[in-house]
Write a protein that holds these residues in place. Structure first.
Motif, mmCIF file in Angstrom:
data_model
loop_
_atom_site.group_PDB
_atom_site.id
_atom_site.type_symbol
_atom_site.label_atom_id
_atom_site.label_comp_id
_atom_site.label_asym_id
_atom_site.label_seq_id
_atom_site.Cartn_x
_atom_site.Cartn_y
_atom_site.Cartn_z
ATOM 1 N N TRP A 186 0.827 -1.204 0.000
ATOM 2 C CA TRP A 186 0.000 0.000 0.000
ATOM 3 C C TRP A 186 0.862 1.254 0.000
ATOM 4 N N LYS A 187 2.019 1.194 0.665
ATOM 5 C CA LYS A 187 2.923 2.339 0.742
ATOM 6 C C LYS A 187 3.834 2.442 -0.468
ATOM 7 N N MET A 188 4.058 1.327 -1.150
ATOM 8 C CA MET A 188 5.100 1.301 -2.179
ATOM 9 C C MET A 188 4.578 1.200 -3.601
ATOM 10 N N SER A 189 3.343 0.728 -3.773
ATOM 11 C CA SER A 189 2.848 0.448 -5.123
ATOM 12 C C SER A 189 1.594 1.257 -5.414
ATOM 13 N N ALA A 190 1.210 1.231 -6.672
ATOM 14 C CA ALA A 190 -0.025 1.895 -7.076
ATOM 15 C C ALA A 190 -1.227 1.168 -6.481
ATOM 16 N N GLU A 191 -2.318 1.908 -6.252
ATOM 17 C CA GLU A 191 -3.507 1.310 -5.651
ATOM 18 C C GLU A 191 -4.037 0.156 -6.492
ATOM 19 N N GLN A 192 -3.911 0.271 -7.826
ATOM 20 C CA GLN A 192 -4.394 -0.807 -8.690
ATOM 21 C C GLN A 192 -3.608 -2.094 -8.453
#
Length: 332
Positions: A186-192
């Motif tokens: 959640w902190k490192m990647s896109a929401e998708q």
């Protein structure tokens, strides 16, 4: 949130109680007053916390309105006493009150919840259905001639806590291991990307739920044999481990080969994304590891070695955190 609340309410006492009843059927009436009273008090504390959260507006209003009702439902949870039925090998009464609970909830929702404005009814319908399921369980307990009373003075018995707290701590670490990767993504990647990972993760969690049903049924004979462990205990443990690991491996190959189709069937073709498909194909093989680990977990608890099992859980959690921080940034 309700699932995590249930974990707090049970506090490791469910598995401890099932082990003790499997070893000695008379233990049900002896330890039930302490176990059930402890569960009820924890449920009441969670109810107070839910009301305070709603009053102070700590969370979103639409969520805050739901929390008190769902917290009330947790107070009925101790009276399902699945650990008594499990220890007595009456698994049908572990399942029946839960099935009745969900059936009542479904019927009430169909007739009483017709539009979004009525969503606030859901927690109270859940509480009512939980009360019905708990009532059925208590009726069966009386039919089995297991008589006990619930008094606050019997709660949090020191002997029970010494045995149950390590089990509960290991269960909390399981939650950390299952959900920490999602929080990190959640902190490192896109929401998708997080959402696509979650699609595959949910399928894996369902597979683990089926595995847990099998292991819960295995736990009673393991506990009975674990009182004086001998060749029969180890034949049961290793034979079951080999069978479950092989079955999980076959399921993993099938699920990995048809990952896209599975996602399409479960979530519709819109969610049949390449990223989610690759994730599910990989996570499918984790079920085999969980099958082996689950046998070790239940075997150690059945032997009364839950502190050793907790040490294993701590080691696994530390290793997971280390690998997440060492590997994920390089591969994201």
């Amino acid at each position: 949130i309700t699932q995590f609340g249930a974990l707090l309410v049970e506090s490791g006492m469910r598995l401890y109680g099932a082990r003790e009843v499997a070893r000695d059927h008379t233990a049900a009436a002896r330890i039930a007053p302490s176990v059930v009273a402890s569960h009820v008090i924890v449920g009441l504390v969670l109810l107070v916390c839910a009301v305070v959260v709603d009053m102070l507006g700590v969370t979103r209003p639409e969520l805050g309105r739901l929390l008190p009702g769902y917290a009330v439902s947790l107070i009925a949870l101790p009276f399902f006493v699945p650990w008594i039925f499990q220890g007595l090998s009456h698994m049908e009464w572990v399942a029946a009150p839960q099935a009745i609970r969900y059936g009542v909830f479904l019927v009430l929702c169909v007739f009483l919840v017709r539009e979004p404005a009525q969503v606030a009814f859901l927690p109270w319908l859940e509480a009512l259905s939980m009360a019905v399921g708990a009532g059925v369980a208590m009726w069966v307990v009386r039919r089995l001639k297991i008589v006990f009373s619930v008094t606050p003075s019997r709660a949090f018995d020191a002997a029970v806590l010494r045995e149950s707290i390590p089990i509960w701590a290991s269960q909390v670490l399981w939650v950390v291991r299952m959900y920490l990767p999602i929080l990190l993504l959640w902190k490192m990647s896109a929401e998708q990307s997080v959402a696509r990972f979650d699609l595959a993760h949910r399928v894996m969690m369902v597979m683990q739920a089926f595995l847990t049903v099998y292991l819960v049924n295995l736990f009673t004979p393991l506990s009975q044999e674990g009182k004086r462990p001998g060749p029969r205990f180890f034949r049961l443990l290793f034979g079951s481990t080999a069978l479950a690991a092989l079955g999980a491996l076959l399921v993993a190959f099938a699920l990995s080969g048809f990952a896209g189709s599975v996602l399409g069937i479960l979530y519709s073709e819109v969610f049949r994304q390449a990223e989610a498909t690759r994730t599910l194909a990989l996570l499918a093989f984790l079920v085999r590891v969980l099958a082996i680990r689950g046998h070790g977990h239940f075997a150690l608890v059945a032997l009364g070695r839950q502190r050793t099992e907790l040490a294993c859980s701590c080691a696994g959690t530390v290793l997971l955190i280390a690998m997440l921080f060492l590997w994920v940034p390089e591969r994201s």
